[in-house]
Design an enzyme around this catalytic site. Structure first.
Site, short mmCIF file in Angstrom:
data_model
loop_
_atom_site.label_atom_id
_atom_site.label_comp_id
_atom_site.label_asym_id
_atom_site.label_seq_id
_atom_site.Cartn_x
_atom_site.Cartn_y
_atom_site.Cartn_z
N LYS A 112 36.54 42.01 42.08
CA LYS A 112 35.13 42.24 42.44
C LYS A 112 34.58 41.15 43.36
O LYS A 112 33.74 41.45 44.23
CB LYS A 112 34.26 42.40 41.19
CG LYS A 112 34.38 41.34 40.13
CD LYS A 112 33.56 41.72 38.90
CE LYS A 112 33.82 40.77 37.75
NZ LYS A 112 35.13 41.01 37.10
N THR A 113 35.02 39.91 43.21
CA THR A 113 34.53 38.85 44.08
C THR A 113 34.92 39.11 45.53
O THR A 113 34.07 39.08 46.44
CB THR A 113 35.08 37.49 43.64
OG1 THR A 113 34.54 37.16 42.35
CG2 THR A 113 34.71 36.39 44.62
N GLU A 156 27.78 40.87 42.71
CA GLU A 156 28.95 40.99 41.85
C GLU A 156 28.48 41.24 40.43
O GLU A 156 27.70 40.46 39.89
CB GLU A 156 29.79 39.72 41.94
CG GLU A 156 31.04 39.75 41.10
CD GLU A 156 31.91 38.51 41.28
OE1 GLU A 156 32.64 38.18 40.34
OE2 GLU A 156 31.84 37.88 42.36
#
Length: 420
Positions: A112-113, A156
């Site tokens: 996700k980052t 995020e």
């Protein structure tokens, strides 16, 4: 308004502190230790206190935001509660911000980052400058926050303890759903239920983008991206997992009406992020050194494959320094760790990073080393993080790449290596 942040050294809360500063608020914060991140915040005008004391919640503080790791016995938390100040956890406070924006939330057990950062670079290439709150440091400015000038917010969204249920997303990307955080979740079905609850927050005007193997129900438009899309994307960073996640970004932004050619150019311009297969330098002996945050077997596998894409087996030798993150994760996923780590040419296991957990005598680095070698791998141990720099500095095997892997504190030792 003056806002005080307890645990401001965390990657998420520090980004939110920067957001508050960008909105004209006065910001103070505390943490148990100073760091490069807290020093950067001080340079940006944030008041930082090392350690925790009730006096840090000064008379002019109107709101206190705190990390979910902060206990209710924290003296600053107790002071804020005694005075009846507005109190918010980091996820709750972030949720308030998402209400005000067209929020693109990037969630998933892994990736996700990087996907959040990719979305930013792709939108910027389309002439849109969104606000960004990300759980790492972007190459642009070395920051985890960018103040945009549009209505878009890219954030995020973390699943730990169902934190992301505090957010109010307009559109969502789910990179994947895997077994993790098993010190909190009961099992994979429990994890899936959290993601299901999150995507149910979308309305019919929203868009949900996933890979086909992620089966979630939503009232929003749901686009499942075929794996072939990723093969058509050019990136400056290696790895099948990166191309697959880039395909999610491409699909979402196309669905929002942005130009495909510009999106692709933006994805190609993405330079990577801090601690995601980050190149740190080359030693005097010619050893290339990388650093990676991966702490789950699937993440280690993805990074190892990406390194092999760049440094083919048979031509290059890969050495991995791995600091297991949490006793609970290491114990529950031991067989998966062993499966992945036994494929690495040479792996050194560091002491387990316990973080928020108590010592657990059931699992330790010796057990991990023995299990890898029993599987046919090549594992040894390093008994102390303090040995990392000297180990790397003295390593002389030709055509070798060393990667430090893990979400603990071992990465701090990488800065002590003698790079040329």
């Amino acid at each position: 308004m003056k806002i005080h942040c307890i645990g401001i050294g965390g990657i998420g809360l520090s980004a939110l502190a920067r957001y508050y500063k960008s909105q004209g608020h006065e910001v103070s914060g505390s943490d148990s230790a100073a760091s490069d991140l807290t020093k950067a915040l001080e340079k940006e005008g944030v008041i930082f206190y090392q350690g925790h004391d009730a006096s840090h919640v000064t008379e002019d503080v109107a709101k206190v935001v705190y990390s979910i790791a902060v206990l209710d016995t924290n003296p600053e938390y107790e002071e804020a509660k005694k005075r009846g100040l507005e109190l918010r956890t980091y996820p709750e406070a972030l949720g308030e911000v998402t209400k005000e924006k067209t929020t693109i939330a990037i969630c998933g057990t892994h990736g996700k980052t990087t996907t959040t950062a990719m979305t930013y670079y792709a939108m910027k290439a389309c002439g849109i400058r969104p606000t960004v709150i990300v759980g790492s440091l972007l190459a642009e400015g070395g920051t985890n926050f960018i103040a945009g000038d549009s209505d878009y917010l890219i954030v995020e969204a973390c699943e730990y303890k169902r934190s992301f249920l505090n957010l109010h997303p307009t559109h969502v990307i789910v990179t994947n759903i895997d077994a993790d955080h098993l010190d909190y979740y009961k099992d994979i079905d429990d994890i899936r239920s959290a993601f299901q609850s999150f995507v149910e927050k979308l309305d019919s005007e929203g868009v949900l983008v996933t890979h086909p193997n992620v089966t979630l129900s939503t009232s929003a438009k749901h686009i499942a991206v075929d794996a072939e899309v990723g093969t058509t994307i050019s990136l400056s960073v290696p790895g099948t997992h990166n191309r697959e996640n880039a395909s999610l970004v491409l699909t979402l932004l196309k669905s929002l009406g942005l130009d495909e050619e510009k999106i692709r150019k933006g994805l190609l311009s993405f330079p990577g992020t801090w601690r995601r297969m980050e190149y740190k330098g080359t030693t005097k002996a010619g050893i290339a050194v990388y650093d990676d945050y991966g702490h789950h077997p699937a993440e280690i596998l993805a990074t190892h494959k990406a390194l092999r894409e760049k440094f083919p087996k048979g031509e290059w030798y890969i050495v991995m320094l791995f600091q297991p993150h949490l006793y609970s994760r290491t114990k529950v996923l031991l067989s998966d760790f062993v499966e992945v780590l036994s494929e690495v040419d040479e792996v050194y296991i560091l002491p387990i990073y316990k973080a928020r957990l108590e010592d657990d005598t059931v699992i330790n680095q010796d057990i991990v080393v023995e299990a890898i070698n029993t599987k046919g791998g090549n594992a040894k141990k390093l008994d102390s993080l303090s040995l990392i720099a000297s180990f790397v500095n003295s390593y002389t095997r030709e055509k070798t790449v060393i990667v430090n892997m893990g979400a603990g504190n071992a990465f701090e030792e990488i800065n002590k290596i003698d790079f040329v």
